[in-house]
Design a protein around this motif. Structure first.
Motif, PDB file in Angstrom:
ATOM      1  N   HIS A  26       0.813  -1.223   0.000  1.00  0.00           N
ATOM      2  CA  HIS A  26       0.000   0.000   0.000  1.00  0.00           C
ATOM      3  C   HIS A  26       0.841   1.265   0.000  1.00  0.00           C
ATOM      4  O   HIS A  26       0.301   2.362  -0.076  1.00  0.00           O
ATOM      5  N   CYS A  27       2.159   1.098   0.136  1.00  0.00           N
ATOM      6  CA  CYS A  27       3.017   2.277   0.301  1.00  0.00           C
ATOM      7  C   CYS A  27       3.274   2.959  -1.048  1.00  0.00           C
ATOM      8  O   CYS A  27       3.800   2.326  -1.975  1.00  0.00           O
ATOM      9  N   PRO A  28       2.942   4.233  -1.199  1.00  0.00           N
ATOM     10  CA  PRO A  28       3.179   4.906  -2.468  1.00  0.00           C
ATOM     11  C   PRO A  28       4.665   5.056  -2.778  1.00  0.00           C
ATOM     12  O   PRO A  28       5.061   5.072  -3.943  1.00  0.00           O
ATOM     13  N   ALA A  29       5.477   5.146  -1.722  1.00  0.00           N
ATOM     14  CA  ALA A  29       6.918   5.282  -1.951  1.00  0.00           C
ATOM     15  C   ALA A  29       7.475   3.983  -2.541  1.00  0.00           C
ATOM     16  O   ALA A  29       8.306   4.000  -3.459  1.00  0.00           O
ATOM     17  N   THR A  49       6.236   9.841   2.799  1.00  0.00           N
ATOM     18  CA  THR A  49       5.360  11.029   2.775  1.00  0.00           C
ATOM     19  C   THR A  49       4.521  11.132   4.053  1.00  0.00           C
ATOM     20  O   THR A  49       3.687  12.020   4.154  1.00  0.00           O
ATOM     21  N   THR A  50       4.698  10.197   4.955  1.00  0.00           N
ATOM     22  CA  THR A  50       3.910  10.087   6.201  1.00  0.00           C
ATOM     23  C   THR A  50       2.410   9.928   5.925  1.00  0.00           C
ATOM     24  O   THR A  50       1.573  10.339   6.722  1.00  0.00           O
ATOM     25  N   CYS A  51       2.090   9.298   4.801  1.00  0.00           N
ATOM     26  CA  CYS A  51       0.681   9.180   4.397  1.00  0.00           C
ATOM     27  C   CYS A  51      -0.122   8.234   5.277  1.00  0.00           C
ATOM     28  O   CYS A  51      -1.347   8.321   5.333  1.00  0.00           O
ATOM     29  N   GLY A  52       0.544   7.293   5.948  1.00  0.00           N
ATOM     30  CA  GLY A  52      -0.153   6.398   6.874  1.00  0.00           C
ATOM     31  C   GLY A  52      -0.810   5.185   6.222  1.00  0.00           C
ATOM     32  O   GLY A  52      -1.479   4.416   6.912  1.00  0.00           O
ATOM     33  N   ALA A  53      -0.618   4.993   4.916  1.00  0.00           N
ATOM     34  CA  ALA A  53      -1.260   3.844   4.247  1.00  0.00           C
ATOM     35  C   ALA A  53      -0.741   2.525   4.819  1.00  0.00           C
ATOM     36  O   ALA A  53      -1.487   1.549   4.924  1.00  0.00           O
ATOM     37  N   TYR A 102       4.406   3.174  11.807  1.00  0.00           N
ATOM     38  CA  TYR A 102       5.588   3.553  11.024  1.00  0.00           C
ATOM     39  C   TYR A 102       5.902   5.042  11.089  1.00  0.00           C
ATOM     40  O   TYR A 102       7.057   5.439  11.172  1.00  0.00           O
ATOM     41  N   VAL A 103       4.855   5.898  11.024  1.00  0.00           N
ATOM     42  CA  VAL A 103       5.126   7.336  10.903  1.00  0.00           C
ATOM     43  C   VAL A 103       5.931   7.827  12.107  1.00  0.00           C
ATOM     44  O   VAL A 103       6.937   8.528  11.953  1.00  0.00           O
ATOM     45  N   ASP A 104       5.527   7.437  13.297  1.00  0.00           N
ATOM     46  CA  ASP A 104       6.264   7.870  14.497  1.00  0.00           C
ATOM     47  C   ASP A 104       7.725   7.418  14.449  1.00  0.00           C
ATOM     48  O   ASP A 104       8.628   8.163  14.826  1.00  0.00           O
ATOM     49  N   LYS A 105       7.938   6.200  13.994  1.00  0.00           N
ATOM     50  CA  LYS A 105       9.324   5.686  13.952  1.00  0.00           C
ATOM     51  C   LYS A 105      10.145   6.482  12.931  1.00  0.00           C
ATOM     52  O   LYS A 105      11.290   6.855  13.207  1.00  0.00           O
ATOM     53  N   ILE A 106       9.540   6.711  11.766  1.00  0.00           N
ATOM     54  CA  ILE A 106      10.284   7.404  10.705  1.00  0.00           C
ATOM     55  C   ILE A 106      10.590   8.838  11.132  1.00  0.00           C
ATOM     56  O   ILE A 106      11.712   9.331  10.945  1.00  0.00           O
ATOM     57  N   VAL A 107       9.621   9.493  11.763  1.00  0.00           N
ATOM     58  CA  VAL A 107       9.870  10.860  12.247  1.00  0.00           C
ATOM     59  C   VAL A 107      10.960  10.840  13.316  1.00  0.00           C
ATOM     60  O   VAL A 107      11.850  11.695  13.327  1.00  0.00           O
TER      61      VAL A 107
END
Ligand code: SF4
Ligand code: SF4
Length: 684
Positions: A293-296, A349-353, A364-369
Motif C-alpha cells: 500500500h506504500c506509495p513510496a 510522505t507520512t501518508c499512513g497507508a 511507522y510514521v512515528d518511527k520514521i519521524v
C-alpha cells in the motif's frame, strides 16, 4: 513415577526453560529502550483487541490470504485446548481440562476434529499458494535477507500437529472401540490403519502422542527465534497499539517534555526506540501489506516500510543473540545510516497507508519521524530541505517570502471584495481562516484561498485571517524531524491567536488542519477543514449550489491528512453531491485506501529518487476510473496532480481543482443565473 511420565516431565521443563530463556534474551532490547505509556483507556484497548486481535478485522482486505489466516487463527485458538489436554495426558491418560469431560468433552472432540481438518486444508492451501502462485506481495525488491522458508517450517509444524493428533485418536478408536462420535480426521486415520496389528497400533498411538507434544514444544521455542514471533506478540501488540489519531506525532521522549533537557534527539540506534516500537518489530508477520500500500514503494523509491521492520528485527536478533556473546559495540552497524538509509527515511510522505493496512497495528510514521529527528540533529538533511528550513526559521514560511506579504492574496482579491478581513490584535470574528504558507504565497494555491474567501462572503460568514502575524503551521517541519523549529512556529501562531478572538478555526489545508488538531496547539475551540464548513453551510441552507453545466466525469482524491489521518471522507463527497447534475465516480483506491499523491510531506521542497512520481500514478488511477476532473481538498495534492497532468501529457484532457474552486464555480453559476434572471426582470 513411570519412565514415560519422567520423560514427559523432563521434556516440558526443558521446553519451558528454553522458551523463558529465549524470551528473556529477546526482551533485552525492550528493557533498554525508551519509555512509552500504553496502559491508558483499558476499555478501548480491550475493544480493539477483540475487534482487530481476536476478530482479525483487518485480514479480509486480502480476501484469500485473509480467510486462510482467519481459519488458521480460529483453529489455533480452538486447538490450543486440545494441545493442553495432550500435555496433561502425558501425566494421566484420562486427563481432561475442567469443563471438557462428559458431554462437553464429546462436543469439543467433534469440534476440534472438524477444526483440525479445516486447519490442515488451510495449511496445505497456504503452502501451495506460496509455492505455486508466488503472490507478489511476499517478495520485496528491497529485501536483503529472505525469511520465506520460515513460513513453510511453521505451516509444516501446524500440519504435523493435526496429523499427529488424528493418528493418536484414530489408533485409540481401533484399540478401544466405543461410542465414537463422527470425527472425520480420527475416522480417516482409523480407516487407514485398520489392517495393522495391535502392537503396531499401540506403537503408532504412543509415537503420535510423542510426535505431537515434541512438535508442539519445539513450535513454542521456535516462535521467538523466527519471524513467527508474532504468534506470541500480536495480541499484546494490538492491545498496546496507539490510540491517538494517526495524525498525532509522538514527542521525542514521553518522559521529558522540555527539549533542552534531552541530551540528544531522535532515534539513531535500536535502543533509542520506545519498547513498544521494538515490540512492533517482533510482531511484524512479514506479510508485505504495508509495502503493497506504500506509495513510496510503488513508485520505486528506496523505501519499503516492511523492510524497516524486518531489518530492525534481524539486527535485534543479531545484536542480542539467544546463545553466545553480544557483538562488541564497535562491531555493530550504524543503525540509522547503514541498516536504515537516510534515503529510505526521506522517501516517506507520512501518508499512513502502511499503518492502515497492517493487520497487527504496527506503527511507522512515528518511527520514521523519530529517525529523521536523529538525521536532523546530525545535519544529515538534503540540501534543498536545509534551505527550506532556513527560510522557515528566518521568515516563518518555506518560500523565503517576506512575512508582510502574507495577506497579499487577500488584498488582491477581485472582483467582489475580499470576503474576509485581516484581523489585527484585539479584533474579533466568528471564523479564523488559517491559511498556512502554501495557500498564502503560492500563486496557484492562492486561488483556493480566494475561492474560500468568496464562499465565506457569499454565505454571510464573519471571517478573518491573521495576516503577517500568522506563520507556517509547522506541520511539515515537525514531520521532517525539526522539533525545535516546529515548537517555535507553533508558539508564534498560538501567541497571535491568543491576541484575537474567534469561535472556530477553518483551513483549506489538511496539513494545517492536522497540525491544529493533533500537534499540540491546544485550541479549546473547533477546528474545521473547509470541506466540513462547506458541508455545514449547505445543510444550513446558507449555501446553494447550481449546475455547472459540465458533462465531464469528476472524482474525489482523498488527501491523506484529511481522510486517513483524521477520518473525514464524507464531507467532501456531500459537497460534491450537492452540485446538481455533477457526474462522479470513485477510484478503486479511495477513502482509507487512498493513494498518496506525493505531496504528503516533502515533494514541494525535496524530491528524492524514484522510478515514477506518485502524482502520475494517482492520475492513472483517476483516468482508469473514467474521470476527467480530479477534485481534491488539499493544496499539496492539487499542485502534485497538476504537475502530473503536465508530465503525463494530459493537458487539455484532465483537470485538477480544489473543492473550494468547484463550489465557487457552482456558486458563480448561481450568481450568473441570478444576474441573468435579474437582468431579464429589469428588461421586462
Ligand atoms: S507513511 Fe506512507 S510513504 Fe511512509 S512508509 Fe507508510 S505508506 Fe510508505
Ligand atoms: S508491518 Fe504489518 S503489514 Fe507490514 S509486513 Fe509487517 S505485519 Fe505485514
Amino acid at each position: 513415577m513411570t519412565a514415560s511420565v519422567l520423560a514427559h516431565t523432563i521434556l516440558i521443563v526443558a521446553a519451558l526453560v528454553t522458551f523463558g530463556w529465549v524470551l528473556w534474551q529477546r526482551f533485552a532490547v525492550l528493557r533498554l529502550s525508551a519509555p512509552d505509556p500504553r496502559t491508558d483507556h483499558i476499555a478501548l484497548r480491550l475493544k480493539r483487541l477483540l475487534l482487530v486481535g481476536f476478530g482479525q478485522s483487518r485480514q479480509p482486505r486480502y480476501l484469500v490470504a485473509g480467510i486462510l489466516h482467519i481459519l488458521i487463527f480460529a483453529g489455533f485458538i480452538i486447538l490450543s485446548i486440545r494441545s493442553l489436554t495432550l500435555l496433561g495426558i502425558g501425566f494421566d491418560p484420562g486427563f481432561s481440562l475442567p469443563g471438557f469431560d462428559g458431554s462437553g468433552g464429546r462436543f469439543y472432540a467433534v469440534l476440534k476434529d472438524y477444526t483440525a481438518l479445516v486447519v490442515l486444508v488451510a495449511c496445505i492451501l497456504a503452502m501451495l499458494r506460496r509455492l505455486v502462485f508466488h503472490p507478489a506481495r511476499y517478495s520485496d525488491r528491497l529485501a536483503v535477507k529472505s525469511h520465506g522458508h520460515e513460513a513453510y517450517v511453521i505451516l509444516g509444524l501446524i500440519a504435523l500437529l493435526m496429523v499427529a493428533d488424528a493418528l493418536f485418536e484414530g489408533t485409540g478408536r481401533i484399540v478401544e472401540p466405543g461410542e465414537d462420535p463422527h470425527m472425520p480426521m480420527a475416522q480417516s486415520a482409523a480407516v487407514l490403519l485398520a489392517g495393522f496389528s495391535e502392537p503396531a497400533l499401540s506403537t503408532i498411538h504412543s509415537g503420535a502422542f510423542w510426535m505431537h507434544n515434541v512438535a508442539l514444544l519445539f513450535f513454542l521455542c521456535y516462535l521467538p527465534v523466527s519471524k513467527h514471533f508474532h504468534v506470541i506478540t500480536s495480541l499484546p501488540n494490538v492491545f498496546l497499539s496507539k490510540l491517538k489519531p494517526t495524525g498525532h506525532v509522538k514527542p521525542p521522549r514521553h518522559d521529558v517534555s522540555d527539549l533542552d533537557e534531552l541530551p540528544s534527539l531522535g532515534v539513531g540506534k535500536l535502543e533509542d526506540f520506545t519498547w513498544k516500537h521494538v515490540l512492533d518489530f517482533y510482531t511484524c508477520t512479514d506479510c508485505g501489506r504495508c509495502s503493497d500500500h506504500c506509495p513510496a514503494y510503488a513508485t520505486g523509491t528506496p523505501l519499503s516500510p516492511r523492510m524497516i521492520s524486518i531489518k530492525s528485527r534481524d539486527l535485534a536478533y543479531e545484536m542480542y543473540p539467544v546463545v553466545g556473546k553480544k557483538p562488541p559495540a564497535n562491531g555493530r552497524p550504524t543503525f540509522v545510516g547503514e541498516t536504515i538509509s537516510p534515503e529510505e527515511l526521506w522517501a516517506c510522505t507520512t501518508c499512513g497507508a502502511c499503518e492502515e493496512a497492517c493487520p497487527v497495528t504496527i506503527e511507522y510514521v512515528d518511527k520514521i519521524v523519530d529517525m529523521r529527528r536523529f538525521l536532523v540533529e546530525q545535519g544529515d538533511v538534503p540540501p534543498k530541505l536545509q534551505k527550506t528550513m532556513a527560510d522557515l526559521e528566518q521568515r516563518g514560511n518555506p518560500f523565503g517570502k517576506p512575512q508582510r506579504t502574507r495577506a497579499k492574496w487577500l488584498q488582491e482579491s477581485e472582483p467582489d471584495g475580499p470576503g474576509v478581513r485581516v484581523l489585527e490584535a484585539g479584533d474579533e470574528a466568528d471564523i479564523l481562516l488559517f491559511t498556512d504558507s502554501a495557500a498564502a504565497f503560492d500563486p496557484r494555491i492562492q486561488e483556493i484561498s480566494r475561492s474560500m474567501a468568496s464562499i465565506l462572503q457569499l454565505s454571510g460568514q464573519d471571517a478573518g485571517i491573521m495576516g503577517s502575524d500568522e506563520v507556517d503551521s509547522g506541520h511539515e517541519v515537525r514531520r521532517i524531524g525539526e522539533e525545535g523549529l516546529f515548537e517555535i512556529l507553533r508558539d508564534q501562531n498560538m501567541e497571535a491567536m491568543e491576541e484575537r478572538s474567534f469561535k472556530r478555526v477553518v483551513t483549506t489545508d489538511p496539513h494545517a488542519f492536522n497540525a491544529l488538531k493533533n500537534d499540540g496547539y491546544d485550541l479549546d475551540l473547533p477546528v474545521l477543514h473547509h470541506s466540513q464548513l462547506m458541508a455545514e453551510l449547505l445543510d444550513a441552507g446558507k449555501l446553494e449550489l447550481q449546475p455547472i453545466g459540465d458533462e465531464r466525469t469528476y472524482t474525489f482524491h482523498d488527501p491523506c491528512y484529511l481522510g486517513r489521518h483524521n477520518g473525514e471522507y464524507d464531507a467532501p463527497r456531500r459537497v460534491m453531491g450537492a452540485i446538481p447534475g455533477l457526474t462522479t465516480v470513485e477510484m478503486t483506491r479511495s477513502k482509507n485506501r487512498s493513494f498518496c499523491c506525493g505531496g504528503g510531506l516533502l515533494s514541494l521542497y525535496h524530491e528524492g529518487e524514484s522510478e515514477r512520481r506518485m502524482g502520475e500514478k494517482r492520475l492513472d488511477m483517476a483516468a482508469d476510473a473514467g474521470a476527467q476532473v480530479v477534485v481534491t481538498a488539499c493544496p499539496f495534492c492539487m499542485i502534485n496532480l497538476e504537475d502530473a497532468v503536465k508530465t503525463t501529457g494530459r493537458e487539455g484532457e484532465m483537470e485538477i481543482i480544489d473543492l473550494a474552486e468547484l463550489v465557487s464555480r457552482s456558486t458563480n453559476a448561481m450568481s450568473n443565473t441570478e444576474s441573468a434572471a435579474n437582468a431579464k426582470g429589469e428588461q421586462n
